[in-house]
Design an enzyme around this catalytic site. Structure first.
Site, PDB file in Angstrom:
ATOM      1  N   ASP A 121       1.583  -8.843  -7.186  1.00 13.78           N
ATOM      2  CA  ASP A 121       1.150  -8.271  -5.911  1.00 13.78           C
ATOM      3  C   ASP A 121       1.523  -6.784  -5.956  1.00 13.78           C
ATOM      4  O   ASP A 121       2.334  -6.375  -6.791  1.00 13.78           O
ATOM      5  CB  ASP A 121       1.913  -9.022  -4.810  1.00 13.78           C
ATOM      6  CG  ASP A 121       1.850  -8.345  -3.469  1.00 13.78           C
ATOM      7  OD1 ASP A 121       0.740  -8.062  -3.016  1.00 13.78           O
ATOM      8  OD2 ASP A 121       2.922  -8.100  -2.870  1.00 13.78           O
ATOM      9  N   ASP A 123       1.908  -4.106  -2.789  1.00 13.70           N
ATOM     10  CA  ASP A 123       2.816  -3.593  -1.746  1.00 13.70           C
ATOM     11  C   ASP A 123       4.014  -4.513  -1.532  1.00 13.70           C
ATOM     12  O   ASP A 123       3.864  -5.720  -1.341  1.00 13.70           O
ATOM     13  CB  ASP A 123       2.050  -3.445  -0.425  1.00 13.70           C
ATOM     14  CG  ASP A 123       1.119  -2.253  -0.474  1.00 13.70           C
ATOM     15  OD1 ASP A 123       1.576  -1.131  -0.277  1.00 13.70           O
ATOM     16  OD2 ASP A 123      -0.079  -2.465  -0.759  1.00 13.70           O
ATOM     17  N   ASP A 316       5.364 -10.892  -2.352  1.00 14.54           N
ATOM     18  CA  ASP A 316       6.332 -10.931  -1.259  1.00 14.54           C
ATOM     19  C   ASP A 316       5.724 -11.299   0.082  1.00 14.54           C
ATOM     20  O   ASP A 316       6.426 -11.364   1.079  1.00 14.54           O
ATOM     21  CB  ASP A 316       6.965  -9.542  -1.101  1.00 14.54           C
ATOM     22  CG  ASP A 316       5.969  -8.543  -0.538  1.00 14.54           C
ATOM     23  OD1 ASP A 316       4.824  -8.537  -1.015  1.00 14.54           O
ATOM     24  OD2 ASP A 316       6.337  -7.805   0.386  1.00 14.54           O
TER      25      ASP A 316
HETATM   26  O1  LIG Z   1      -1.385  -7.694  -1.082  1.00 15.65           O
HETATM   27  P1  LIG Z   1      -0.606  -6.413  -0.985  1.00 15.65           P
HETATM   28  O2  LIG Z   1      -0.779  -5.524  -2.166  1.00 15.65           O
HETATM   29  O3  LIG Z   1       0.842  -6.666  -0.675  1.00 15.65           O
HETATM   30  O4  LIG Z   1      -1.251  -5.655   0.266  1.00 15.65           O
HETATM   31  C1  LIG Z   1      -1.010  -6.106   1.599  1.00 15.65           C
HETATM   32  C2  LIG Z   1      -1.088  -4.927   2.525  1.00 15.65           C
HETATM   33  O5  LIG Z   1      -0.233  -3.949   1.960  1.00 15.65           O
HETATM   34  C3  LIG Z   1      -0.211  -2.658   2.575  1.00 15.65           C
HETATM   35  O6  LIG Z   1       0.490  -2.747   3.787  1.00 15.65           O
HETATM   36  C4  LIG Z   1       1.870  -3.039   3.632  1.00 15.65           C
HETATM   37  O7  LIG Z   1       2.505  -1.945   2.934  1.00 15.65           O
HETATM   38  C5  LIG Z   1       2.475  -0.677   3.641  1.00 15.65           C
HETATM   39  C6  LIG Z   1       3.100   0.381   2.740  1.00 15.65           C
HETATM   40  O8  LIG Z   1       4.391   0.028   2.358  1.00 15.65           O
HETATM   41  C7  LIG Z   1       3.211  -0.821   4.987  1.00 15.65           C
HETATM   42  O9  LIG Z   1       3.175   0.398   5.701  1.00 15.65           O
HETATM   43  C8  LIG Z   1       2.543  -1.937   5.793  1.00 15.65           C
HETATM   44  O10 LIG Z   1       3.257  -2.166   6.994  1.00 15.65           O
HETATM   45  C9  LIG Z   1       2.511  -3.243   4.986  1.00 15.65           C
HETATM   46  O11 LIG Z   1       1.793  -4.249   5.666  1.00 15.65           O
HETATM   47  C10 LIG Z   1      -1.596  -2.107   2.739  1.00 15.65           C
HETATM   48  O12 LIG Z   1      -1.523  -0.883   3.409  1.00 15.65           O
HETATM   49  C11 LIG Z   1      -2.494  -3.108   3.456  1.00 15.65           C
HETATM   50  O13 LIG Z   1      -3.802  -2.608   3.553  1.00 15.65           O
HETATM   51  C12 LIG Z   1      -2.501  -4.389   2.649  1.00 15.65           C
HETATM   52  O14 LIG Z   1      -3.325  -5.340   3.322  1.00 15.65           O
END
Ligand SMILES: O=P(O)(O)OC[C@H]1O[C@H](O[C@H]2O[C@H](CO)[C@@H](O)[C@H](O)[C@H]2O)[C@H](O)[C@@H](O)[C@@H]1O
Length: 356
Positions: A121, A123, A316
């Site tokens: 993954d 983020d 995560d």
């Molecule tokens: O599947 P992932 O790669 O984990 O993506 C899921 C979402 O991740 C991002 O948002 C998350 O991370 C951001 C930066 O650290 C944070 O600000 C946010 O609160 C988290 O939800 C991304 O910006 C999303 O578009 C994804 O859906």
């Protein structure tokens, strides 16, 4: 997974949504559900029950938002965890989902003689969670580690972000990328893809939600407009899905976020909303998720023989659990990974790790 029967697009999203009500936990409920039909038609009774349903949907969404980042910070070192005071629900969950890092030796032993495939993954796994999604960069050390992994094992990034965006962050051409929660899969290296793209081909691309592109585009614009009056809210277009971020929104305004997203989705019955870490994710009502994407990748990469391959998935977020399920202990009720060949029970080789 047999895709020969056609696409994963559900032809009657409304009836599926209705059948899911009461089955799914609130955080996974398609909030575009409108039982009884939603067309503005009907008498006062219909409107009253519609209002009630809307209240239930908004409060369900709000509950999901409030519980969206419950993970406690803890220090993990190989085989050992120092946890702060825990609540009982967390301990029960811990007992059900033992740490893969604590079972590292077991995993290594189970992998003997098998090929390992690694799914990551982005983020919160490869990058730290930060307030501004545009700044979720990966450290050079992490990049070197991922490059090293890709040198030895087939590896893929599976992210909720758009494929383009996650490639910009990761900057490694030796991996496969599945963006938009697996709805945009590129099975070969981007170098290869770019060569094909130049020739006007779209080889190695799998996009099961392609038909939804105009709709996603539209909903993204509407969401951007309606949330612009909420301080701290932001909208991220992830190509096949849209993220509505509320991490920087004052908690007193979360209900407004839930209400507005719910209202917008009234006009888009073929879209649903799920929640991640302080983010609402609007996406097509199709039978596709990170788990299906991982199965697809395993199959495409010729790694579908569960006797010979050990897939490791590190993530995560809730959406990563769909991937854990496809090779998790006895939980693969949908995944072809284990359905394909009934197996004797074996020691846990569950590889979804709790790193947070
Ligand atoms: O599947 P992932 O790669 O984990 O993506 C899921 C979402 O991740 C991002 O948002 C998350 O991370 C951001 C930066 O650290 C944070 O600000 C946010 O609160 C988290 O939800 C991304 O910006 C999303 O578009 C994804 O859906």
């Amino acid at each position: 997974m047999d895709l020969s029967n056609g696409s994963p697009v559900i032809s009657d999203p409304m009836s599926m949504s209705q059948s899911l009500m009461g089955v799914l936990p609130s955080n996974m409920m398609p909030f575009s559900v409108r039982p009884g039909g939603y067309s503005g038609a009907g008498g006062a009774g219909v409107n009253v029950s519609r209002r009630k349903i809307e209240e239930v949907l908004v409060s369900g969404l709000l509950d999901a938002m409030k519980s969206s980042s419950p993970r406690k910070k803890h220090n993990v070192v190989f085989g050992e965890e120092n946890l702060p005071e825990e609540d009982p629900a967390y301990s029960t969950w811990m007992a059900k989902c033992p740490s893969a890092l604590a079972s590292f030796k077991q995993i290594v032993a189970s992998a003997q003689g098998k090929k390992i495939a690694v799914f990551l993954d982005y983020d919160g796994t490869l990058s730290p969670i930060v307030d501004d999604p545009e700044k979720a960069v990966m450290s050079p050390v992490m990049r070197a580690a991922v490059r090293n992994v890709a040198k030895y094992f087939p590896a893929a990034i599976v992210s909720g972000r758009s494929r383009k965006k996650v490639l910009e962050f990761v900057k490694l051409k030796e991996l496969c990328y599945a963006g938009s929660h697996g709805m945009d899969i590129m099975t070969s290296s981007s170098a290869h893809y770019e060569r094909n793209a130049e020739k006007g081909k779209e080889a190695n691309l799998f996009q099961p939600a392609r038909d939804f592109l105009p709709m996603i585009d539209e909903v993204s614009k509407v969401l951007l407009e309606v949330t612009s009056r909420i301080e701290g809210a932001s909208v991220e277009d992830n190509k096949f899905c849209v993220s509505v971020h509320y991490r920087n929104v004052d908690e007193k305004d979360w209900e407004l976020v839930a209400r507005l997203v719910n209202e917008v989705l009234e006009d888009f019955p073929r879209l649903k909303v799920t929640n991640g870490r302080m983010v609402l994710e609007v996406r097509p009502v199709i039978d596709w998720d990170k788990g299906k994407a991982v199965e697809f990748l395993l199959q495409s990469l010729g790694l579908s023989d569960s006797e010979k391959v050990i897939p490791i998935y590190i993530g995560d977020d809730r959406t990563d659990e769909d991937a854990f399920k496809c090779f998790g202990r006895g939980t693969a009720d949908t995944g072809y990974w284990s359905r394909r060949r009934p197996r004797k029970p074996r020691p846990s080789t569950r590889s979804g790790t709790r790193l947070k």
